[in-house]
Write an enzyme that holds these catalytic residues in place. Structure first.
Site, PDB file in Angstrom:
ATOM      1  CD  GLN A  29       2.094   6.655   4.439  1.00 56.03           C
ATOM      2  OE1 GLN A  29       3.065   6.218   5.039  1.00 56.03           O
ATOM      3  NE2 GLN A  29       2.106   7.849   3.856  1.00 56.03           N
ATOM      4  CB  SER A  30       3.830  -0.561   2.099  1.00 48.63           C
ATOM      5  OG  SER A  30       4.648  -1.668   2.404  1.00 48.63           O
ATOM      6  CG  ASN A  31       4.869   0.164   8.229  1.00 46.74           C
ATOM      7  OD1 ASN A  31       5.107   1.349   8.371  1.00 46.74           O
ATOM      8  ND2 ASN A  31       3.734  -0.392   8.647  1.00 46.74           N
TER       9      ASN A  31
ATOM     10  CB  CYS B   9       7.144  -0.523   0.268  1.00 50.01           C
ATOM     11  SG  CYS B   9       6.126  -1.720  -0.623  1.00 50.01           S
TER      12      CYS B   9
ATOM     13  CB  ALA C 214      -0.875  -0.011   1.249  1.00 50.44           C
TER      14      ALA C 214
END
Ligand SMILES: Cc1ncc(COP(=O)(O)O)c(C=O)c1O
Length: 354
Positions: free
Chosen positions: A100-102, A104, A98
């Site tokens: 706001q992916s942590n 990534c 997403a």
């Protein structure tokens, strides 16, 4: 192959393993690995929260302090995944999540540290303000491919890998959440780290509670529990999936991980403990419930939990304490899986709820 960027090695030789069974077994040293984080992560009590809730003794394991552009559970997984990418001669890694992916953000930071290019396929609307994890993705030099919310992410990743290959790159695809048997092996190793700390502190833990989503963390923990003889319960608070789906996913990854680590155990979905009562409005939809939990943890203990994963899981833990799910004399460990830089991506929502 073990590559160290930090110095020293956590792996034990055959001889050392015989002396102390709680050090990391030899089988882990057979996996490609690169040191990226700061371990062991701290384990400490939350005395003021314990007192305020008037329930079991609550402890916390700080995987929000692992390093890699603010830390989180992906650092452990990425030590093995990036290790494998390097061993395979990759020059580029790509993964998806997403906006706001942590996962990534941590992958981008790990790639930077290992000298690899990083491409991120991020699902969601174009944010009006680049903030939180997306801001950090850019800061550490990842190339961002923003795709529409309904995009099939697996196909998008495969297509991007193909394009990169035709351009002459050697891409390595990191699965969603870093959740395959390689990534999960890191959390099996983490159980050895935990057992060492528990031995040192002379502490028994009855429940490990944490946020569970793509299943890699929980899979690794259950395999590690089997390997170390941990006798407590491993309770995943589902962030986004119905219990049945998450239990099947975790059992599948756990079986692959057990295979990889020569652990003679078959996991069935019914062996996997999941609570799906706290999914609320679905993935990434923050409500007053998460905000209240974030405030409680922050105001009693000065610890930050995030709106998507750890705040939701902590809200579940607080509710379970209030429902008297745990006995008063039990010890409950919240395994903090990170996500704190995601808080800034929710500044507007926090203001609306306040
Ligand atoms: C902060 C945080 N906690 C927990 C999780 C869930 O871990 P897993 O995907 O291994 O189930 C994630 C996954 O992205 C995360 O970012």
């Amino acid at each position: 192959m073990v590559v160290s960027l930090i110095g020293g090695s956590r792996f034990q030789s055959h001889e050392q393993v015989k002396e102390d069974i709680m050090t990391l077994p030899y089988v882990f040293s057979q996996l490609d690995h690169i040191e990226l984080g700061f371990f062991p992560t701290p384990l400490h009590s939350l005395p003021r929260l314990t007192q305020a809730l008037n329930g079991p003794n609550i402890f916390i394991k700080r995987d929000d302090q692992t390093g890699l552009a603010t830390g989180g559970n992906k650092t452990r997984k990425l030590e093995y995944l990036i290790g494998q990418a390097l061993a395979q001669g990759a020059d580029t890694v790509l993964t998806a999540g997403a906006v706001q992916s942590n996962h990534c953000r941590q992958t981008a930071a790990a790639a930077a540290r290992a000298g690899l290019q990083c491409h991120l396929v991020l699902r969601g609307e174009r944010p009006s303000l680049i903030t939180g994890n997306t801001l950090l993705d850019q800061l550490v030099g990842a190339k961002i491919h923003l795709v529409a919310p309904k995009t099939d992410m697996l196909t998008a990743l495969e297509e991007l890998a193909l394009t990169l290959k035709t351009e002459g790159h050697h891409p390595y695809v990191i699965p969603y959440g870093g959740s395959n048997s390689i990534g999960a092996a890191a959390y099996a190793a983490a159980m050895f780290e935990l057992q060492d700390q528990l031995q040192e502190m002379d502490l028994r833990i009855d429940y490990i509670v944490f946020a569970s989503s793509s299943g890699g963390t929980q899979s690794g923990l259950v395999v590690g529990a089997e390997m170390t003889g941990f006798e407590g319960h491993i309770l995943g608070i589902s962030v986004d999936k119905k219990a049945g789906a998450l239990q099947s996913l975790v059992a599948d990854i756990a079986n692959g991980t057990a295979d990889l680590l020569d652990v003679p155990r078959i996991f069935n979905p019914r062996d996997i403990l999941v609570n799906d009562n706290y999914i609320g409005g679905g993935y990434g939809v923050m409500s007053q419930v998460e905000l209240n939990a974030m405030r409680q943890v922050a105001r009693f203990e000065g610890v930050l939990v995030d709106p998507v994963y750890t705040g939701r899981a902590f809200a579940g833990l607080i509710d379970l304490v209030q429902q008297k799910y745990f006995k008063r004399d039990e010890n409950v460990l919240f395994w903090h899986t990170g996500g704190t830089s995601g808080i800034f991506g929710y500044a507007q929502r926090i203001a609306e709820l306040s």
